[in-house]
Motif scaffolding. Structure first.
Motif, mmCIF file in Angstrom:
data_model
loop_
_atom_site.group_PDB
_atom_site.id
_atom_site.type_symbol
_atom_site.label_atom_id
_atom_site.label_comp_id
_atom_site.label_asym_id
_atom_site.label_seq_id
_atom_site.Cartn_x
_atom_site.Cartn_y
_atom_site.Cartn_z
ATOM 1 N N MET A 75 34.233 45.136 39.864
ATOM 2 C CA MET A 75 35.632 45.545 40.030
ATOM 3 C C MET A 75 36.599 44.445 39.611
ATOM 4 O O MET A 75 37.581 44.696 38.895
ATOM 5 C CB MET A 75 35.882 45.946 41.481
ATOM 6 C CG MET A 75 35.127 47.166 41.948
ATOM 7 S SD MET A 75 35.408 47.477 43.704
ATOM 8 C CE MET A 75 33.913 48.358 44.141
ATOM 9 N N SER A 76 36.341 43.218 40.056
ATOM 10 C CA SER A 76 37.283 42.134 39.756
ATOM 11 C C SER A 76 37.174 41.682 38.299
ATOM 12 O O SER A 76 38.196 41.535 37.608
ATOM 13 C CB SER A 76 37.066 40.958 40.708
ATOM 14 O OG SER A 76 35.742 40.465 40.640
ATOM 15 N N ASP A 77 35.973 41.477 37.783
ATOM 16 C CA ASP A 77 35.823 40.978 36.415
ATOM 17 C C ASP A 77 36.397 41.940 35.383
ATOM 18 O O ASP A 77 37.105 41.528 34.457
ATOM 19 C CB ASP A 77 34.349 40.712 36.102
ATOM 20 C CG ASP A 77 33.833 39.407 36.692
ATOM 21 O OD1 ASP A 77 34.597 38.745 37.410
ATOM 22 O OD2 ASP A 77 32.665 39.061 36.434
ATOM 23 N N THR A 78 36.070 43.221 35.510
ATOM 24 C CA THR A 78 36.566 44.179 34.524
ATOM 25 C C THR A 78 38.077 44.338 34.619
ATOM 26 O O THR A 78 38.756 44.505 33.596
ATOM 27 C CB THR A 78 35.894 45.555 34.697
ATOM 28 O OG1 THR A 78 36.156 46.060 36.016
ATOM 29 C CG2 THR A 78 34.390 45.462 34.471
ATOM 30 N N SER A 79 38.635 44.258 35.823
ATOM 31 C CA SER A 79 40.085 44.414 35.997
ATOM 32 C C SER A 79 40.838 43.211 35.458
ATOM 33 O O SER A 79 41.891 43.358 34.813
ATOM 34 C CB SER A 79 40.418 44.641 37.474
ATOM 35 O OG SER A 79 39.786 45.807 37.967
ATOM 36 N N ILE A 80 40.320 42.013 35.728
ATOM 37 C CA ILE A 80 40.964 40.810 35.180
ATOM 38 C C ILE A 80 40.946 40.873 33.657
ATOM 39 O O ILE A 80 41.952 40.583 32.995
ATOM 40 C CB ILE A 80 40.262 39.539 35.695
ATOM 41 C CG1 ILE A 80 40.499 39.383 37.212
ATOM 42 C CG2 ILE A 80 40.777 38.296 34.965
ATOM 43 C CD1 ILE A 80 39.621 38.324 37.867
ATOM 44 N N TYR A 81 39.799 41.281 33.086
ATOM 45 C CA TYR A 81 39.728 41.387 31.633
ATOM 46 C C TYR A 81 40.785 42.361 31.109
ATOM 47 O O TYR A 81 41.534 42.047 30.173
ATOM 48 C CB TYR A 81 38.341 41.838 31.163
ATOM 49 C CG TYR A 81 38.352 42.043 29.669
ATOM 50 C CD1 TYR A 81 38.117 40.977 28.808
ATOM 51 C CD2 TYR A 81 38.711 43.280 29.110
ATOM 52 C CE1 TYR A 81 38.217 41.130 27.430
ATOM 53 C CE2 TYR A 81 38.815 43.436 27.740
ATOM 54 C CZ TYR A 81 38.570 42.355 26.909
ATOM 55 O OH TYR A 81 38.693 42.506 25.550
ATOM 56 N N LEU A 82 40.829 43.559 31.676
ATOM 57 C CA LEU A 82 41.725 44.594 31.145
ATOM 58 C C LEU A 82 43.189 44.186 31.223
ATOM 59 O O LEU A 82 43.963 44.410 30.285
ATOM 60 C CB LEU A 82 41.498 45.911 31.897
ATOM 61 C CG LEU A 82 40.202 46.654 31.564
ATOM 62 C CD1 LEU A 82 39.963 47.796 32.544
ATOM 63 C CD2 LEU A 82 40.224 47.177 30.130
ATOM 64 N N MET A 83 43.593 43.557 32.329
ATOM 65 C CA MET A 83 44.999 43.194 32.461
ATOM 66 C C MET A 83 45.342 41.952 31.644
ATOM 67 O O MET A 83 46.470 41.812 31.167
ATOM 68 C CB MET A 83 45.358 43.007 33.933
ATOM 69 C CG MET A 83 45.243 44.290 34.751
ATOM 70 S SD MET A 83 45.847 45.785 33.921
ATOM 71 C CE MET A 83 47.594 45.731 34.258
ATOM 72 N N ALA A 84 44.366 41.062 31.438
ATOM 73 C CA ALA A 84 44.606 39.927 30.537
ATOM 74 C C ALA A 84 44.756 40.422 29.105
ATOM 75 O O ALA A 84 45.636 39.957 28.360
ATOM 76 C CB ALA A 84 43.458 38.927 30.640
#
Length: 557
Positions: free
Chosen positions: A196-205
């Motif tokens: 949840m955290s890794d994919t979300s950080i990637y997408l918003m970056a």
């Protein structure tokens, strides 16, 4: 066969066809997020049409689900998916109001313009809210989300102290919030929370143009996908958490712009659905596995709902659905055709499969140096029997080491399992428990002292016959014989608290206790206690011949 070989074998696809566009003619209207066909697994047109029928059914049974949870902590775990379901089911006003509700902890999230980018379960919902439903959000709110995301990913939030709590948080104490942990994002590291955290950080970056953070998380995601294929998953085959790893990788697959990252997301989903297909059977979820919270009945375990959308193969549709169905219904990803056939057990049987699984902490490379769990699964015409052995317990609450799923024409599957803990709770392997399995034969032993009671679950339709020290059990299509070892006679056991399945609407559905019953047997002696078991498919002969053969040929040394 080891984990990697199993995945490789299961994902080899033969001739497949291009799937039809996914549009619903009647009922709720939506479109799966568009994707490049080159990075999807093509399905036959009839499979795609059947998926859309199941998606329509899921929306129908979830229609009217109360939008509940609010924005405190990680309550968006329920609040956001139920709001998104409301939108898909036509209640756009209520759904959008909930999705844009002010956060209940403004001090925690003021630095990201009032948008909660901290909690993992919240992040999972924020991504589908921003990308899939973004055009329906108030433009000012959507811009505020983007502005907050740009601040959040300006530096790696997992390595950046929280602007309010970073200097005062001690990292210990109760809770997982920023006031305790002191960082800009929830850094819990189990497979599902990390996804949840890794994919979300990637997408918003990626969306906000923070390239250094994007590249860092592209590499983290690549490392995780490599770990899946080379080592495995730490919370492996969890009937409770597997679906919570699937959903964020659907987010990444649907919304990532970088083609390499989209392919990484596809590789992760191909692996995860293959693992799910191994344990899925007619709406049930087999063992062994990690992090099993019980609920041993068809559609009573979280992951069966999402897997059913793709694999089906049940006598009746999913009666309840799940709030996280929204991630699958609105996603364009489809598992490989070979994986669907694996889930439906469309191969020559019987087969015996050996697999290994890593230590629960495989996110720590120094601890993932060798397999921790050794699995045996035997799949016959009418049942699936699985066990595992290990050096430790993996918990002590973390590993369910034995379960039998037997086909049932009305329910999908009947469950039979044994546990040395209260059967209404977690299914767990305890210190000293050891299981041996060879195809359809198994033996389960544990130290007799300190005494622990064995608990067994059987369907109420089972016919049980006691013949000396043998317990014959006749299921609809499968026969068992149980030979107790240093156990008292089996007697019916009733849980003090009867847990009934309830939908979010508050209405009661059929309780597990009306379909199954439970036996208990206390251990005695000062050596070991347990049972030996043989399992036979009814197609292997007639029942009376089976009984006679067991009594004449089966002995226990």
């Amino acid at each position: 066969m080891n984990n990697r070989a199993l995945i490789f074998a299961a994902t080899i696809c033969a001739v497949m066809f291009i799937c039809a566009p996914a549009l619903l003619a009647d009922g709720p209207t939506y479109k799966p997020w568009p994707t490049d066909a080159k990075v999807n697994n093509p399905w036959p047109a009839d499979w795609e049409a059947q998926f859309q029928e199941r998606a329509t059914h899921a929306l129908e049974v979830l229609k009217g689900t109360k939008i509940a949870g609010g924005t405190y902590g990680e309550n968006e775990k329920n609040y956001y998916p139920t709001a998104m379901l409301a939108i898909l089911n036509g209640d756009k006003q209520a759904g959008l109001r909930a999705l844009q509700d002010a956060d209940a902890q403004p001090r925690d999230h003021a630095w990201t313009d009032g948008i909660d980018f901290y909690w993992c379960f919240t992040l999972k919902g924020q991504m589908r809210k921003f990308f899939y439903f973004g055009d329906h959000l108030d433009p000012a709110y959507r811009q505020r989300m983007l502005s907050g995301a740009k601040k959040w990913t300006a530096q790696d939030p997992k390595a950046t102290k929280h602007p309010v709590y970073g200097e005062t948080a001690k990292g210990g104490g109760d809770g997982w919030g920023p006031e305790v942990k002191g960082y800009c994002v929830d850094r819990r590291n189990t497979d599902n929370l990390r996804a949840m955290s890794d994919t979300s950080i990637y997408l918003m970056a990626e969306q906000s143009g923070n390239e250094a953070t994007r590249l860092k998380y592209k590499q983290r995601i690549a490392q995780y996908v490599q770990t899946l294929y080379n080592i495995g998953q730490s919370e492996w085959d969890s009937p409770n958490y597997h679906c919570h790893t699937l959903a964020p990788y659907h987010n990444l697959y649907d919304f990532a712009k970088d083609p390499e990252v989209k392919r990484l997301a596809k590789a992760a989903l191909d692996w995860l659905y293959t693992a799910g297909a191994m344990k899925y059977a007619h709406g049930g979820f087999a063992a062994p596995n990690a992090r099993d919270y019980g609920g041993d009945a068809p559609f009573a375990q979280n992951s069966t709902h999402s897997l059913w959308l793709y694999f089906a193969d049940t006598p009746a549709p999913d009666p309840k659905g799940d709030r996280d169905d929204v991630y699958h219904i609105t996603s364009s990803y489809r598992p490989p055709a070979a994986v669907v056939e694996l889930a439906r057990k469309n191969f020559k049987k019987p087969v015996e499969i050996f697999a290994t699984h890593p230590v629960y902490r495989d996110w720590k490379p120094e601890e993932a140096t060798a397999p921790e769990f050794w699995e045996t699964t035997y799949i016959a015409d009418t049942y699936q029997l699985g066990t595992c052995v290990s050096k430790g317990t993996g918990g002590p609450w973390n590993i369910n080491a034995f379960k039998l799923l037997a086909n049932n024409s009305k329910r999908g599957v009947d469950y039979f399992f044994a546990n040395t803990d209260d059967i209404a709770g977690h299914s767990a392997k305890f210190a000293g428990d050891q299981i041996g399995q060879y195809r359809n034969l198994m033996i389960y032993l544990r130290p007799a002292s300190p005494a622990k009671t064995f608990y067994f679950q059987l369907p109420r339709s089972a016919k049980v016959e006691v013949d000396g020290d043998l317990q014959f059990v006749r299921l609809e299509s499968t026969w068992l014989v149980i030979r107790p070892i240093n156990l008292a006679p089996l007697g019916e056991w009733r849980a003090e608290v009867k847990a009934k399945d309830k939908s979010d609407k508050g209405d009661e559905t059929t309780s597990r206790e009306s379909l199954d019953y439970f036996l208990s047997a206390a251990a005695h002696g000062d050596t070991f206690a347990g049972f030996a078991m043989e399992v036979w498919a009814a197609s292997d002969g007639d029942y009376e011949s089976f009984k006679a053969g067991v009594k004449a040929k089966s002995t226990l040394d």
